[in-house]
Design a protein around this motif. Structure first.
Motif, short mmCIF file in Angstrom:
data_model
loop_
_atom_site.label_atom_id
_atom_site.label_comp_id
_atom_site.label_asym_id
_atom_site.label_seq_id
_atom_site.Cartn_x
_atom_site.Cartn_y
_atom_site.Cartn_z
N TYR A 282 0.84 -1.20 0.00
CA TYR A 282 0.00 0.00 0.00
C TYR A 282 0.87 1.26 0.00
CZ TYR A 282 -4.61 -2.17 0.77
OH TYR A 282 -5.79 -2.88 0.63
N ALA A 283 1.92 1.27 0.82
CA ALA A 283 2.81 2.43 0.89
C ALA A 283 3.53 2.64 -0.43
CB ALA A 283 3.81 2.26 2.03
N ALA A 284 3.99 1.56 -1.04
CA ALA A 284 4.67 1.68 -2.34
C ALA A 284 3.71 2.18 -3.41
CB ALA A 284 5.26 0.32 -2.75
N LEU A 285 2.48 1.74 -3.34
CA LEU A 285 1.47 2.19 -4.30
C LEU A 285 1.18 3.67 -4.12
CD1 LEU A 285 -0.34 1.26 -6.58
CD2 LEU A 285 -2.00 0.51 -4.89
N ASP A 286 1.10 4.12 -2.87
CA ASP A 286 0.93 5.55 -2.61
C ASP A 286 2.07 6.35 -3.23
OD1 ASP A 286 -1.38 5.01 -1.15
OD2 ASP A 286 -0.37 5.14 0.80
N ALA A 287 3.30 5.86 -3.05
CA ALA A 287 4.47 6.54 -3.60
C ALA A 287 4.45 6.53 -5.13
CB ALA A 287 5.76 5.89 -3.09
N ALA A 288 4.07 5.41 -5.72
CA ALA A 288 4.01 5.30 -7.18
C ALA A 288 2.94 6.24 -7.74
CB ALA A 288 3.73 3.86 -7.60
N GLU A 289 1.81 6.36 -7.05
CA GLU A 289 0.76 7.26 -7.51
C GLU A 289 1.24 8.71 -7.46
OE1 GLU A 289 -2.56 6.22 -5.04
OE2 GLU A 289 -3.08 4.50 -6.29
N ALA A 290 2.04 9.04 -6.47
CA ALA A 290 2.58 10.40 -6.36
C ALA A 290 3.57 10.70 -7.48
CB ALA A 290 3.24 10.60 -5.00
N LEU A 291 4.25 9.67 -7.99
CA LEU A 291 5.24 9.85 -9.05
C LEU A 291 4.62 9.86 -10.45
CD1 LEU A 291 8.14 7.53 -7.83
CD2 LEU A 291 8.07 10.04 -7.82
N ALA A 292 3.42 9.33 -10.59
CA ALA A 292 2.80 9.20 -11.92
C ALA A 292 2.78 10.50 -12.71
CB ALA A 292 1.40 8.61 -11.80
N PRO A 293 2.49 11.65 -12.10
CA PRO A 293 2.48 12.90 -12.89
C PRO A 293 3.84 13.25 -13.52
CG PRO A 293 1.32 13.22 -10.82
CD PRO A 293 1.99 11.88 -10.74
N GLN A 294 4.92 12.66 -13.00
CA GLN A 294 6.24 12.92 -13.58
C GLN A 294 6.43 12.20 -14.91
OE1 GLN A 294 9.31 12.11 -10.68
NE2 GLN A 294 8.23 13.24 -9.10
N LEU A 295 5.50 11.32 -15.23
CA LEU A 295 5.53 10.60 -16.50
C LEU A 295 4.27 10.94 -17.28
CD1 LEU A 295 6.66 7.20 -14.99
CD2 LEU A 295 8.09 8.75 -16.33
N PRO A 296 4.17 12.17 -17.78
CA PRO A 296 2.90 12.63 -18.38
C PRO A 296 2.42 11.75 -19.54
CG PRO A 296 4.68 14.20 -18.80
CD PRO A 296 5.21 13.17 -17.84
N HIS A 297 3.34 11.13 -20.28
CA HIS A 297 2.92 10.29 -21.40
C HIS A 297 2.29 8.98 -20.93
CE1 HIS A 297 6.87 8.78 -20.35
NE2 HIS A 297 6.64 7.69 -21.07
N ARG A 298 2.49 8.62 -19.64
CA ARG A 298 1.93 7.38 -19.12
C ARG A 298 1.04 7.59 -17.90
NH1 ARG A 298 6.63 2.75 -19.49
NH2 ARG A 298 6.46 2.51 -21.74
N ALA A 299 0.91 8.81 -17.43
CA ALA A 299 0.24 9.06 -16.15
C ALA A 299 -1.17 8.49 -16.09
CB ALA A 299 0.22 10.56 -15.85
N ARG A 300 -1.98 8.70 -17.13
CA ARG A 300 -3.37 8.22 -17.09
C ARG A 300 -3.43 6.70 -17.02
NH1 ARG A 300 -7.44 12.03 -19.56
NH2 ARG A 300 -8.52 10.10 -20.08
N MET A 301 -2.59 6.03 -17.80
CA MET A 301 -2.59 4.56 -17.80
C MET A 301 -2.01 4.03 -16.49
SD MET A 301 -4.12 4.17 -20.48
CE MET A 301 -4.45 5.01 -22.00
N LEU A 302 -1.00 4.72 -15.96
CA LEU A 302 -0.45 4.32 -14.67
C LEU A 302 -1.52 4.38 -13.59
CD1 LEU A 302 3.07 6.01 -14.67
CD2 LEU A 302 2.60 3.55 -14.62
N MET A 303 -2.31 5.44 -13.60
CA MET A 303 -3.34 5.58 -12.56
C MET A 303 -4.41 4.50 -12.67
SD MET A 303 -2.06 7.78 -10.65
CE MET A 303 -3.40 7.87 -9.47
#
Length: 186
Positions: free
Chosen positions: A133-154
């Motif tokens: 859960y903690a790693a997922l929270d961190a990954a979700e916070a990083l998703a905007p740094q990858l704008p070309h993948r952010a929507r799919m990452l979320m």
């Protein structure tokens, strides 16, 4: 499909997709895997180091030695063959997710141990669940740094959260049943 493409596995495509257009080193792939806490793809660190090297030998990745903090590292980028392999694979029907869940097998064999012992055994997954859960929270916070993948990452992160939630619900149900089984034995 080309003869070369027959040498590719679903894990090969996971590596190709993670390398993507920006490229990545094997150490980056291991970091991404650890951040995902094995929710999406479980493989040993050695596999994450070996597969990019193999894909480079097959011509799907270009390998370039770059300076690192302590020694040179290999940075991989997709080749045209790698892009074509991904394109072909993405157009194929997807396989259903395979799940290996050790606690489920342990619960299946419940008759071979006292309920209290098994309850302690499966409760051990609570720590890794919290870490996930903690790693997922961190990954979700990083998703905007990858704008070309952010929507799919979320979308993937929401799926991962539902998977973790399902594990918690299963664990709670299994623990309740084991408590009842222990009470019936008294």
């Amino acid at each position: 499909m080309s003869k070369r493409a027959h040498k590719l596995t679903p894990f090969s495509f996971a590596v190709l997709a993670l390398v993507g257009e920006g490229g990545a080193g094997a150490h980056d792939l291991v970091r991404m895997m650890r951040q995902g806490q094995h929710v999406f793809w479980a493989a040993s660190a050695s596999q994450w180091y070996a597969e990019p090297k193999r894909l480079a030998e097959l011509g799907y990745l270009q390998a370039e030695r770059t300076p690192g903090q302590t020694h040179e590292r290999t940075h991989y980028t997709l080749t045209d063959a790698g892009r074509e392999a991904l394109h072909t694979w993405l157009a194929e029907p997807s396989a259903f997710t395979r799940i290996q869940c050790e606690p489920i097998v342990r619960l299946l064999a419940a008759e071979y141990v006292e309920p209290e012992v098994l309850a302690r055994s499966i409760a051990a997954v609570r720590g890794p669940l919290a870490e996930s859960y903690a790693a997922l929270d961190a990954a979700e916070a990083l998703a905007p740094q990858l704008p070309h993948r952010a929507r799919m990452l979320m979308i993937n992160h929401r799926f991962a959260r539902r998977m973790l939630d399902a594990h918690v619900a299963w664990l709670e149900e299994a623990e309740a049943e084991l408590r009842d089984a222990a009470a019936r034995r008294r």
